[in-house]
Design an enzyme around this catalytic site. Structure first.
Site: not given
Length: 719
Positions: A78, A83, A167, A409
């Site tokens: 994502h 990330h 998410h 999460h």
């Protein structure tokens, strides 16, 4: 019913039977997520983030610990900075030569998000150098390939499929298959349904390895409805007391969820119309267009509102966009949703320092706070904190601090249930602080303790950064029979004969005629031709070929006399030359080599005097024993030590090859042998010997009388 594949308890013969996992980032920490999987010579990189609490090169994963030129595929889960923010660096400043993939919404937001990251880093960093420039970002953007959910992509034998992770918009978990080993990488994921995102999906196939986040360890989240109620109560109480509410958020992600909650609450409470709600993020304002575009990738609730109300839910009625703080009239109660979520810099940090000294104001932390950031520090409610201006300046803190996490999460309950549904034998924990990760590992080992030392044992790993996990798997090679060979089911014990085609890790057996249709391969026939200068007759060439190969077929061809040897090699006799032609393959090449050797020796061979151009009579004044001796020379040249005399050497000989014996009678010139191939071979050699040397007289009288006899021999002289 499928069976779990265990990492084998054996020492593989081949080093490639080990699956290797290395966390270059995100091992016992939250931030700079980057993981490497290597198996059977194929390498996959999962995510390429930066650490939000660090700057410059220190924020990168430990790329120097791995040769990135070996990476075949890079998958981004994502768009969050931890990330994806080092992807441009990987693609433009390392030896990475592979292909990078992400979903369509992630790619749509990627450029805006990282462009803002470059700008903010350049302003706030004390380091003169940045990780990359806008030019690097644009160059990386051009190389990124966008994929759809639930579509399987294959690159160099690596198969992967994206599933909804729940998410943020576009977040994906990846189901990967390499050499028959299946791996599920969750990335950041959520199993709790919210106002706009689909919950994380459970893949239809069972993986051998699960790589899952451990952000919250063994903590348990408050139910979503209760969290929303708490949030709105704190906000209402604060603004009714004349205070201001600051909600630090990531520009994209839970910010959109909070805006949907606030917009709906203000819509249902008319008494709040005079209280402004601001969204201070130029980046989010740009990216809202992406959210408005990808409604079809969100959950049923948001799509139903879009369809029934005929309006886009992300076109907010009660939220004002704040372009910059210079235009902000900070005169009374308000709600401010501002980025970044970690309070390291930007609008949220500036407003915090402005509002922190007043007790009537409130700070509500709605996301996960990484160690080393101000967001994490301020949860301890310090009396003061350092100003971003530096110089030892301290800002007093009197405002109210509350943590109400809307971070998408999983908590322990959701993570544990998902792990049960996935049912993998090997679990690798990533993306979690050391304490949380250690607690989760202990909880999982305790949960599965009854399975120890059984075929269903579950192994749990929590590697640190740059620490290697090696899992041995026993490879199973399966070849599919395809095409005409698969027309009928095989019988027990039947041998399937065909061409074995291997593409990466898939093997197929098929007939040569099916190669083009089922493998995409095309076949070609190579015709080889050798021309030799020779001034010999075609009959003499045929004679020598028959000495070696037995029967030689006549083949009529234009331009000369032709012969076919063993249905494989054609020999064309032309004036002054001999042409040898054959279809190239291993067997035909060997036959052609023998034919060529014979052709080259024709004119130099003593046997070439077999024929003569005209008949001639001569007296061969040879005694019978001498004739027999000459025949024996011929047999010895062909069979060597395998030739043994009978009890009376003048009666004949034995030719013994392995367990087979052929008896040659010199009186009748017969060959007796039960093994036909040997009998015909000896007979053929014997006939050619007699024809070549001298005919024998076989009547008993001539044997008893050793007088000289006359023989007629036809000789043809060849040059």
């Amino acid at each position: 019913m499928s069976v779990k594949r265990q990492a084998a308890d054996f020492e593989p013969v081949d080093e490639s039977d080990y699956l290797e996992f290395i966390a270059l980032g995100g091992g016992n920490e939250v931030g700079r997520s980057c993981h490497i999987i290597n198996y059977k010579g194929k390498t996959v990189m999962l995510d390429a983030g930066v650490h939000p609490a660090l700057n410059g090169l220190a924020a990168l994963p430990f790329y120097d610990d791995y040769d990135l030129s070996t990476v075949d595929v890079l998958l981004i889960s994502h768009f969050h900075l931890d990330h994806a923010a080092s992807l441009p660096y990987v693609m433009t400043h390392t030896d990475f030569k592979g292909r990078a993939f992400m979903t369509h919404p992630t790619k749509a937001i990627y450029r805006w998000l990282l462009s803002d990251y470059v700008r903010v880093s350049a302003i706030s960093s004390n380091d003169a150098s940045t990780l990359y420039t806008d030019a690097d970002l644009n160059a990386s953007f051009e190389r990124i390939e966008a994929i759809d959910y639930h579509s399987t992509t294959e690159v160099e034998g690596i198969k992967f499929t994206a599933y909804h992770a729940g998410h943020v918009l576009g977040a994906a978990m990846y189901f990967i298959e390499i050499g028959g080993i299946k791996i599920l990488f969750t990335g950041d994921y959520s199993r709790e349904e919210d106002r706009h995102l689909n919950v994380a999906e459970v893949p239809t196939e069972r993986p051998d390895i699960l790589i899952t986040e451990s952000t919250y360890g063994t903590s348990t989240h408050q139910p979503r409805i209760e969290k929303e109620t708490r949030l709105l109560n704190v906000i209402t109480k604060t603004i009714l007391n004349g205070g201001r509410c600051l909600l630090p958020v990531f520009s994209l992600g839970n910010a959109q969820e909070l805006l949907l909650i606030l917009d709906e609450y203000w819509q249902n409470h008319g008494e709040l119309d005079g209280i402004p709600v601001f969204y201070a993020s130029s980046l989010a304002r740009k990216c809202l267009a992406v959210y408005q575009t990808y409604i079809n990738m969100m959950n049923d609730s948001i799509r139903k509102k879009f369809r029934d109300d005929k309006s886009n839910p992300f076109q907010f009625k009660h939220i004002r966009s704040l372009k910059n703080l210079e235009r902000f009239d900070d005169l009374g109660p308000c709600v401010m949703v501002a980025s970044p979520g970690m309070l390291q810099n930007g609008v949220s940090r500036e407003l915090l320092e402005r509002w922190a000294p007043e007790a009537k104001n409130a700070l509500i932390l709605t996301g996960y706070s990484v160690d080393g950031t101000l967001a994490k520090q301020i949860l301890n409610e310090p009396s003061e904190f350092p100003s971003i201006a530096g110089g030892g300046i301290k800002v007093p803190r009197r405002l109210y601090v509350e943590e109400i996490s809307f971070a998408a999460h999983v908590d322990y309950k959701q993570n544990s249930e998902f792990i049960d549904l996935v049912n993998a034998s090997n679990i690798i924990l990533v993306h979690g602080e050391q304490t949380n990760m250690g607690r989760l590992k202990s909880a999982l080992l305790s949960k599965y303790k009854d399975l120890r030392q059984t075929d269903n044992e579950v192994k749990v790993f929590n590697p640190r950064n740059s620490e290697e996990v090696r899992l041995p798997f026993r490879g199973v090679k399966v070849a599919k029979v395809m095409g005409s060979l698969a027309a009928k089911p095989p019988m027990d014990g039947q041998i399937i004969s065909g061409i074995l085609v291997q593409k990466n890790f898939e093997m197929s057996i098929m007939a040569a005629d099916d190669l083009k249709e089922f493998s995409g391969l095309t076949t070609s026939t190579i015709i080889q031709r050798q021309s030799v200068a020779a001034d010999v007759s075609a009959e003499l060439v045929k004679f020598h070929l028959e000495q070696m190969f037995g029967s030689v077929k006549d083949a009529s061809v234009a331009g000369g006399v032709g012969y076919n040897v063993m249905d494989s090699v054609n020999v064309l006799c032309k004036p002054k030359s001999i042409v040898i032609e054959w279809e190239g393959n291993m067997l035909n090449d060997a036959i052609a080599d023998s034919v060529l050797a014979i052709v080259l020796s024709v004119d130099a061979s003593p046997m070439s005097v077999k024929l003569t151009s005209k008949p001639s009579h001569c007296n061969a004044n040879l005694a019978r024993p001498e004739k027999i001796e000459r025949v024996l020379v011929f047999l010895d040249s062909q069979f060597g030590s395998a030739v043994e005399p009978l009890e009376n050497p003048e009666d004949g000989v034995y030719v013994k090859i392995d367990e087979h014996v052929a008896t040659v009678n010199f009186r009748s010139m017969d060959v007796i042998c039960s093994y036909e191939p040997l009998r015909s071979r000896v007979k053929h050699v014997l006939e050619r010997a007699v024809d070549t040397i001298l005919p024998l007289d076989f009547d008993d009288d001539s044997y008893e009388d050793s007088d000289e006899s006359n023989s007629s021999v036809t000789i043809k002289s060849e040059t």
